[in-house]
Scaffold this active site. Structure first.
Site, short mmCIF file in Angstrom:
data_model
loop_
_atom_site.label_atom_id
_atom_site.label_comp_id
_atom_site.label_asym_id
_atom_site.label_seq_id
_atom_site.Cartn_x
_atom_site.Cartn_y
_atom_site.Cartn_z
N HIS A 127 0.91 -1.35 0.10
CA HIS A 127 -0.03 0.07 -0.07
C HIS A 127 0.94 1.42 -0.06
O HIS A 127 0.51 2.41 -0.88
CB HIS A 127 -0.93 0.03 1.20
CG HIS A 127 -1.82 1.33 1.18
ND1 HIS A 127 -2.97 1.53 0.31
CD2 HIS A 127 -1.69 2.48 2.07
CE1 HIS A 127 -3.37 2.67 0.58
NE2 HIS A 127 -2.68 3.16 1.59
N LYS A 188 -11.36 10.74 -3.80
CA LYS A 188 -12.05 10.12 -2.64
C LYS A 188 -11.73 10.85 -1.43
O LYS A 188 -10.56 11.47 -1.33
CB LYS A 188 -11.44 8.81 -2.56
CG LYS A 188 -11.91 7.96 -1.27
CD LYS A 188 -11.36 6.55 -1.34
CE LYS A 188 -10.06 6.28 -0.43
NZ LYS A 188 -9.72 4.60 -0.60
N ARG A 190 -11.75 9.89 2.57
CA ARG A 190 -11.88 8.86 3.67
C ARG A 190 -12.26 9.47 4.77
O ARG A 190 -11.32 10.39 5.62
CB ARG A 190 -10.51 7.78 3.81
CG ARG A 190 -11.15 6.76 4.90
CD ARG A 190 -10.02 5.76 4.92
NE ARG A 190 -10.23 4.79 3.65
CZ ARG A 190 -11.07 3.84 3.65
NH1 ARG A 190 -12.13 3.74 4.62
NH2 ARG A 190 -11.21 3.01 2.55
C1 R5P Z 1 -6.70 3.06 0.24
O1 R5P Z 1 -6.29 4.21 0.21
C2 R5P Z 1 -6.53 1.82 -0.21
O2 R5P Z 1 -5.89 2.05 -1.63
C3 R5P Z 1 -7.80 1.16 -0.78
O3 R5P Z 1 -8.62 1.83 -1.50
C4 R5P Z 1 -8.55 0.89 0.72
O4 R5P Z 1 -7.93 0.35 1.48
C5 R5P Z 1 -9.89 0.12 0.43
O5 R5P Z 1 -10.67 -0.09 1.58
P1 R5P Z 1 -12.10 -0.22 1.61
O6 R5P Z 1 -12.42 -1.35 0.82
O7 R5P Z 1 -12.45 -0.45 3.27
O8 R5P Z 1 -12.77 0.99 1.29
#
Ligand code: R5P
Length: 286
Positions: A127, A188, A190
């Site tokens: 990641h 996005k 979060r």
């Molecule tokens: C985050 O930056 C990663 O690249 C993924 O997008 C993330 O870990 C996905 O997590 P979830 O499925 O819980 O949204």
């Protein structure tokens, strides 16, 4: 030329077998089990002396981290020639820094526990690349599985690649180049581990078969929001493609309601695993 032997932890048996096959190496026999109180037990049943040893073992979930450490320690007892630790899914790489005071840098904690054993560590689509920089006492490199994802998407047939956030655009670009179709990214935000917001963005995906490419699918929140956005923009179909399919909290059931297909690699074997990253790892080792 020295002899190579692959040892598979219990987290990725198919990947270990595929990698051994790619490398023309022997797949070692092991005994991996649990004591009645839950503690792990591992034993390498083949001799490793004088050989190039490749251990394939994840640091996720937590019990596999312990198993990885035990396997590393078992390997340490042999007079091997070279020891490469392949960590297909490096768990805890998402906590690659302190987001709040008092938190650990979890990725660093994993590295410090592991780096004393191997000569070389290989991760796959980790990641945060910054995690690799924490390795000090051994070599470490991340391997990209973009070609393997692209090959699968070419076979399925897609017209457009989308990264669910700007952070993963480089991977999406590589995949789109390999597939030979355009790509773009969504924006996005979060909010926490479970809640994700996707800003509206105008991308011309009308009537197109779109693949969202991400490194990890965990709760599925990112993909669900991205897929809904793309369907609103007129996408004919949406495939979610990732390297590491964690699928926490019944994510697959929820993904099934908004995606036409979900595919993942064999770093974490699950029902959506349809391609192997073994060739990518083998290209680095061979
Ligand atoms: C985050 O930056 C990663 O690249 C993924 O997008 C993330 O870990 C996905 O997590 P979830 O499925 O819980 O949204």
């Amino acid at each position: 030329m020295s002899i190579m032997i692959v040892i598979g932890g219990s987290s990725s048996p198919k990947l270990s077998a595929s990698l051994a096959n790619e490398l023309g190496a022997t797949l070692a026999k092991t005994d991996i089990k649990r004591f009645p109180d839950g503690e792990g037990y591992v034993r390498v049943l083949d001799p490793l002396d004088g050989q190039d040893v490749v251990l394939v073992s994840n640091t996720y979930p937590d019990e596999k981290m312990i198993e990885t450490l035990l396997l590393c320690d078992a390997i340490e007892e042999f007079e091997y020639k070279r020891f490469t630790l392949v960590i297909p899914y490096f768990g805890y790489s998402r906590q690659d820094k302190q987001f709040n005071p008092g938190e650990p840098i979890s990725a660093r904690a994993m590295v410090r526990a592991l780096e004393v054993y191997p000569d070389m560590v290989l991760t796959v689509d980790i990641h945060a690349d910054s995690t690799i920089e924490w390795f000090e006492t051994c070599d470490a490199k991340n391997v990209s599985g973009h070609l393997e994802i692209a090959n699968k998407l070419k076979e399925i047939g897609v017209d457009f690649i989308v990264s669910p956030d700007e952070g993963r655009i480089r991977t999406a670009e590589k995949v789109s180049k390999d597939v030979g179709v355009p790509c773009d990214y969504l924006v996005k935000d979060r909010i926490d581990g479970n809640i994700v917001r996707m800003e509206p963005k105008s991308i011309d995906v009308s009537g197109k078969r779109v693949a969202i490419v991400d490194d990890i699918i965990s709760t599925g929140g990112t993909i669900i929001k991205a897929s809904n956005e793309l369907k609103k923009l007129g996408a004919a179909s949406v495939i979610a493609a990732c390297t590491h399919g964690l699928f926490a909290n019944n994510a697959l059931d929820r993904l099934g309601m908004c995606c036409d297909n979900v595919i993942s690699s064999d770093t974490i074997e699950n029902q959506t695993t349809v391609f192997s990253v073994a060739p990518a790892i083998a290209r680095e080792i061979a």
